[in-house]
Design an enzyme around this catalytic site. Structure first.
Site, PDB file in Angstrom:
ATOM      1  N   THR A 155      29.066 -41.164 -23.770  1.00  0.00           N
ATOM      2  CA  THR A 155      30.299 -40.279 -24.368  1.00  0.00           C
ATOM      3  C   THR A 155      30.259 -38.986 -23.279  1.00  0.00           C
ATOM      4  O   THR A 155      29.389 -38.625 -22.398  1.00  0.00           O
ATOM      5  CB  THR A 155      29.658 -39.531 -25.545  1.00  0.00           C
ATOM      6  N   ASP A 156      31.627 -38.620 -23.070  1.00  0.00           N
ATOM      7  CA  ASP A 156      31.875 -37.516 -22.174  1.00  0.00           C
ATOM      8  C   ASP A 156      31.140 -36.343 -22.703  1.00  0.00           C
ATOM      9  O   ASP A 156      30.802 -35.299 -21.848  1.00  0.00           O
ATOM     10  CB  ASP A 156      33.244 -37.171 -21.956  1.00  0.00           C
ATOM     11  N   GLU A 157      30.461 -36.221 -24.087  1.00  0.00           N
ATOM     12  CA  GLU A 157      29.813 -34.975 -24.394  1.00  0.00           C
ATOM     13  C   GLU A 157      28.524 -34.501 -23.487  1.00  0.00           C
ATOM     14  O   GLU A 157      28.102 -33.555 -23.500  1.00  0.00           O
ATOM     15  CB  GLU A 157      29.722 -35.112 -25.656  1.00  0.00           C
ATOM     16  N   TYR A 180      23.681 -34.482 -31.027  1.00  0.00           N
ATOM     17  CA  TYR A 180      24.230 -35.710 -30.848  1.00  0.00           C
ATOM     18  C   TYR A 180      24.193 -35.996 -29.029  1.00  0.00           C
ATOM     19  O   TYR A 180      23.820 -37.004 -28.509  1.00  0.00           O
ATOM     20  CB  TYR A 180      25.618 -35.757 -31.433  1.00  0.00           C
ATOM     21  N   LYS A 200      22.508 -38.615 -26.498  1.00  0.00           N
ATOM     22  CA  LYS A 200      22.981 -39.589 -25.877  1.00  0.00           C
ATOM     23  C   LYS A 200      22.784 -39.453 -24.210  1.00  0.00           C
ATOM     24  O   LYS A 200      22.652 -40.393 -23.481  1.00  0.00           O
ATOM     25  CB  LYS A 200      24.765 -39.472 -26.096  1.00  0.00           C
TER      26      LYS A 200
HETATM   27  P1  NAD Z   1      30.201 -45.282 -35.447  1.00  0.00           P
HETATM   28  O1  NAD Z   1      29.424 -44.169 -36.175  1.00  0.00           O
HETATM   29  O2  NAD Z   1      31.389 -45.714 -35.957  1.00  0.00           O
HETATM   30  O3  NAD Z   1      29.330 -46.784 -35.648  1.00  0.00           O
HETATM   31  C1  NAD Z   1      27.734 -46.694 -35.094  1.00  0.00           C
HETATM   32  C2  NAD Z   1      27.191 -48.101 -35.647  1.00  0.00           C
HETATM   33  O4  NAD Z   1      25.785 -48.233 -35.155  1.00  0.00           O
HETATM   34  C3  NAD Z   1      27.323 -48.193 -37.038  1.00  0.00           C
HETATM   35  O5  NAD Z   1      27.857 -49.624 -37.335  1.00  0.00           O
HETATM   36  C4  NAD Z   1      26.062 -48.055 -37.481  1.00  0.00           C
HETATM   37  O6  NAD Z   1      25.445 -48.864 -38.605  1.00  0.00           O
HETATM   38  C5  NAD Z   1      25.029 -48.924 -36.211  1.00  0.00           C
HETATM   39  N1  NAD Z   1      23.798 -48.142 -36.198  1.00  0.00           N
HETATM   40  C6  NAD Z   1      23.586 -46.923 -36.359  1.00  0.00           C
HETATM   41  N2  NAD Z   1      22.213 -46.623 -36.299  1.00  0.00           N
HETATM   42  C7  NAD Z   1      21.652 -48.063 -35.921  1.00  0.00           C
HETATM   43  C8  NAD Z   1      20.226 -48.344 -35.809  1.00  0.00           C
HETATM   44  N3  NAD Z   1      19.048 -47.727 -35.639  1.00  0.00           N
HETATM   45  N4  NAD Z   1      20.153 -49.889 -35.381  1.00  0.00           N
HETATM   46  C9  NAD Z   1      21.336 -50.655 -35.412  1.00  0.00           C
HETATM   47  N5  NAD Z   1      22.535 -50.102 -35.645  1.00  0.00           N
HETATM   48  C10 NAD Z   1      22.659 -48.938 -35.838  1.00  0.00           C
HETATM   49  O7  NAD Z   1      30.217 -45.170 -33.977  1.00  0.00           O
HETATM   50  P2  NAD Z   1      31.531 -44.936 -32.878  1.00  0.00           P
HETATM   51  O8  NAD Z   1      32.240 -43.948 -33.018  1.00  0.00           O
HETATM   52  O9  NAD Z   1      32.040 -46.277 -32.952  1.00  0.00           O
HETATM   53  O10 NAD Z   1      30.605 -45.316 -31.538  1.00  0.00           O
HETATM   54  C11 NAD Z   1      30.120 -46.226 -30.994  1.00  0.00           C
HETATM   55  C12 NAD Z   1      29.277 -45.771 -29.517  1.00  0.00           C
HETATM   56  O11 NAD Z   1      30.345 -45.219 -28.722  1.00  0.00           O
HETATM   57  C13 NAD Z   1      28.174 -44.707 -29.736  1.00  0.00           C
HETATM   58  O12 NAD Z   1      27.301 -45.125 -28.939  1.00  0.00           O
HETATM   59  C14 NAD Z   1      29.021 -43.382 -29.432  1.00  0.00           C
HETATM   60  O13 NAD Z   1      27.880 -42.586 -28.773  1.00  0.00           O
HETATM   61  C15 NAD Z   1      30.016 -44.153 -28.316  1.00  0.00           C
HETATM   62  N6  NAD Z   1      31.128 -43.352 -28.038  1.00  0.00           N
HETATM   63  C16 NAD Z   1      31.848 -42.858 -29.419  1.00  0.00           C
HETATM   64  C17 NAD Z   1      33.173 -42.260 -29.096  1.00  0.00           C
HETATM   65  C18 NAD Z   1      34.290 -41.698 -30.091  1.00  0.00           C
HETATM   66  O14 NAD Z   1      34.845 -40.882 -29.699  1.00  0.00           O
HETATM   67  N7  NAD Z   1      33.838 -42.274 -31.360  1.00  0.00           N
HETATM   68  C19 NAD Z   1      33.740 -41.817 -27.812  1.00  0.00           C
HETATM   69  C20 NAD Z   1      32.724 -42.091 -26.466  1.00  0.00           C
HETATM   70  C21 NAD Z   1      31.574 -42.895 -26.818  1.00  0.00           C
HETATM   71  O1  DAU Z   2      34.102 -36.951 -26.953  1.00  0.00           O
HETATM   72  C1  DAU Z   2      33.503 -38.035 -27.438  1.00  0.00           C
HETATM   73  C2  DAU Z   2      33.028 -37.792 -28.666  1.00  0.00           C
HETATM   74  O2  DAU Z   2      33.986 -37.608 -29.560  1.00  0.00           O
HETATM   75  C3  DAU Z   2      32.094 -39.025 -29.267  1.00  0.00           C
HETATM   76  O3  DAU Z   2      30.937 -39.090 -28.429  1.00  0.00           O
HETATM   77  C4  DAU Z   2      31.571 -38.655 -30.865  1.00  0.00           C
HETATM   78  O4  DAU Z   2      30.930 -39.755 -31.158  1.00  0.00           O
HETATM   79  C5  DAU Z   2      32.888 -38.677 -31.548  1.00  0.00           C
HETATM   80  O5  DAU Z   2      32.344 -38.107 -32.568  1.00  0.00           O
HETATM   81  C6  DAU Z   2      33.853 -37.528 -30.808  1.00  0.00           C
HETATM   82  O6  DAU Z   2      33.228 -36.023 -30.883  1.00  0.00           O
HETATM   83  P1  DAU Z   2      33.999 -34.815 -31.502  1.00  0.00           P
HETATM   84  O7  DAU Z   2      33.014 -33.920 -32.225  1.00  0.00           O
HETATM   85  O8  DAU Z   2      34.876 -34.363 -30.100  1.00  0.00           O
HETATM   86  O9  DAU Z   2      34.849 -35.402 -32.708  1.00  0.00           O
HETATM   87  P2  DAU Z   2      35.015 -35.076 -34.113  1.00  0.00           P
HETATM   88  O10 DAU Z   2      36.275 -36.014 -34.766  1.00  0.00           O
HETATM   89  O11 DAU Z   2      34.175 -34.760 -35.168  1.00  0.00           O
HETATM   90  O12 DAU Z   2      35.917 -33.503 -33.912  1.00  0.00           O
HETATM   91  C7  DAU Z   2      37.138 -33.518 -32.967  1.00  0.00           C
HETATM   92  C8  DAU Z   2      37.497 -32.024 -32.890  1.00  0.00           C
HETATM   93  O13 DAU Z   2      38.141 -31.608 -34.204  1.00  0.00           O
HETATM   94  C9  DAU Z   2      36.463 -31.050 -32.650  1.00  0.00           C
HETATM   95  O14 DAU Z   2      36.961 -29.996 -31.873  1.00  0.00           O
HETATM   96  C10 DAU Z   2      35.853 -30.546 -34.000  1.00  0.00           C
HETATM   97  C11 DAU Z   2      37.507 -30.712 -34.760  1.00  0.00           C
HETATM   98  N1  DAU Z   2      37.261 -30.957 -36.124  1.00  0.00           N
HETATM   99  C12 DAU Z   2      36.536 -31.738 -36.593  1.00  0.00           C
HETATM  100  C13 DAU Z   2      36.659 -32.240 -38.186  1.00  0.00           C
HETATM  101  C14 DAU Z   2      35.812 -33.463 -38.505  1.00  0.00           C
HETATM  102  C15 DAU Z   2      38.084 -30.105 -37.094  1.00  0.00           C
HETATM  103  O15 DAU Z   2      38.820 -29.109 -36.762  1.00  0.00           O
HETATM  104  N2  DAU Z   2      37.970 -30.420 -38.540  1.00  0.00           N
HETATM  105  C16 DAU Z   2      37.123 -31.332 -38.818  1.00  0.00           C
HETATM  106  O16 DAU Z   2      37.216 -31.655 -40.034  1.00  0.00           O
END
Ligand code: NAD
Ligand code: DAU
Length: 341
Positions: free
Chosen positions: A128-130, A155, A159
């Site tokens: 992630t970019d975080e 988180y 990562k």
């Molecule tokens: P998600 O939470 O939707 O899915 C995570 C999956 O991992 C689930 O299916 C869960 O059951 C599985 N999991 C969790 N713990 C586990 C374990 N111990 N063993 C096996 N499986 C396990 O997550 P996502 O949003 O699809 O993110 C996927 C990946 O991409 C993550 O690594 C996250 O850091 C990265 N990522 C997410 C975003 C985003 O915006 N969602 C952005 C950049 C990177």
């Molecule tokens: O940048 C990549 C990341 O983006 C991933 O690595 C993470 O897995 C993914 O969860 C996401 O993180 P964020 O914290 O940015 O996503 P989230 O959807 O939780 O929140 C997006 C923005 O919206 C953040 O500034 C918080 C705000 N927010 C979020 C929720 C859930 C609200 O204002 N209200 C809300 O209810």
């Protein structure tokens, strides 16, 4: 030479989109999903393929448990690993960092060890970019591959730790590892705890939309399919040991996203509720995608206006999917499909 892709976390949001794309485009001969099915894992995301496509194998297992991981490597001998499995929600990591260290740090190390022992050709660490921390509002600063890591939330710290372990495997053992650091994803099958699906779900139901703090936090949104294609491009053409930042240069303040969703769902601004801010909330994220474009030829295909419109439509047409998450019914798929096996 036949290819077997191991996709960890393949029942989650991005992982399931990745698996679907891989099967539809015949990117691999076999796709093995290893997923623990935590609260975020939903077998329904993979259902049509699990029932009808023999190239897909699902294994329920925990990446932090060496015997679970070893069994998958011994049986399927993956040629590539795509490591998506993680605890992924920042708010949950603030409530309790422990599962984040368990899965994201220990789980990644267990997986890396197995891939090394079994001489897997390439390990793609999806990150992630975080990991880079926060950027200031009103600047043109962007995240890029040479920035030092400076994570803010538990988180992001977990990562970052996983990325460092992956890099160490390259430096110490010469393992073929590539890392992707992507910005915020949106699209179908996202668990409705994250901003976009939560706001869509609440807007449909006429419930309030909770905006943290002043609503002026900025994220750089990418459609999940563009992210998945980026991960595939890095897997195919990225250089071993390198990091690639993936993003689409689409910065949006949260309040603009919320207003867009109100517009697309036909609701008005009376649903907006400003609520207590997230502790340690990162102000702004922004990705410079120059390197991934130059080295892999990847470029995004889904423009924001079209992506958010089709995403809202997807959740409208799949109201039952959301309903089964709300009711908890989605959890029964595993028992229904694998009972007695
Ligand atoms: P998600 O939470 O939707 O899915 C995570 C999956 O991992 C689930 O299916 C869960 O059951 C599985 N999991 C969790 N713990 C586990 C374990 N111990 N063993 C096996 N499986 C396990 O997550 P996502 O949003 O699809 O993110 C996927 C990946 O991409 C993550 O690594 C996250 O850091 C990265 N990522 C997410 C975003 C985003 O915006 N969602 C952005 C950049 C990177
Ligand atoms: O940048 C990549 C990341 O983006 C991933 O690595 C993470 O897995 C993914 O969860 C996401 O993180 P964020 O914290 O940015 O996503 P989230 O959807 O939780 O929140 C997006 C923005 O919206 C953040 O500034 C918080 C705000 N927010 C979020 C929720 C859930 C609200 O204002 N209200 C809300 O209810």
């Amino acid at each position: 030479m036949s290819t077997t892709w191991l996709v960890t976390g393949g029942a989650g949001f991005i992982g399931s989109n990745f698996v679907r794309l891989a099967l539809e485009e015949s990117r691999a001969d076999k796709v093995v999903v290893l997923d623990a099915l935590t609260y975020a894992g939903n077998l329904e995301n993979l259902l049509p393929y699990l029932e009808g496509d023999k190239r897909l194998v699902f294994v329920r297992g925990d990446i932090a448990k060496a015997p679970d991981v070893e069994a998958v490597f011994a049986e399927h001998a993956p040629t590539q690993v795509f490591h998506f499995a993680a605890e992924s929600h920042v708010d949950r990591s603030i409530d309790d960092p422990a599962p984040f260290v368990y899965t994201n740090v220990l789980g990644t190390q267990v997986l890396l060890n197995a891939a090394r022992r079994h001489a897997t050709k390439r390990f793609v660490m999806v990150s992630t970019d975080e990991v880079y921390g926060a950027l200031a509002l009103g600047t043109t600063d962007r995240f890029h591959e040479k920035l030092p890591y400076n994570p803010s939330s538990p988180y992001a710290a977990s990562k970052a730790s996983a990325d460092l372990l992956a890099k160490a495997m390259f430096h110490t053992y010469g393992m073929d590892v590539v890392i992707t650091n992507c910005s915020n994803n949106y699209g179908p099958y996202q668990f409705p705890e994250k901003l976009i699906p939560l706001m869509i779900m609440n807007a449909f139901a006429g419930e309030s939309l909770p905006v943290y703090g002043d609503g002026l936090y900025v994220r750089d949104w990418i459609h999940v399919e563009d992210h998945c294609r980026g991960v595939m491009a890095v897997a195919e053409r990225g250089r071993a040991g390198e990091t690639y930042c993936i993003g689409t240069e689409n910065e949006q303040p949260n309040i603009a996203i919320v207003r867009k969703i109100l517009e697309l769902t036909g609701r008005d601004e009376s649903l907006i509720r400003y609520v207590k801010d997230r502790p340690g909330h990162d102000r702004r994220y922004s990705i410079d995608p120059t390197k991934v474009k130059a080295e892999t030829g990847w470029s995004p295909q889904i423009a924001w206006e079209e992506g958010i419109r089709s995403t809202v439509e997807w959740y409208r047409s799949n109201a039952q999917w959301l309903q089964r998450i709300k009711s908890g019914e989605f959890r029964s798929y595993y028992d229904k499909m694998y009972a007695g096996r």
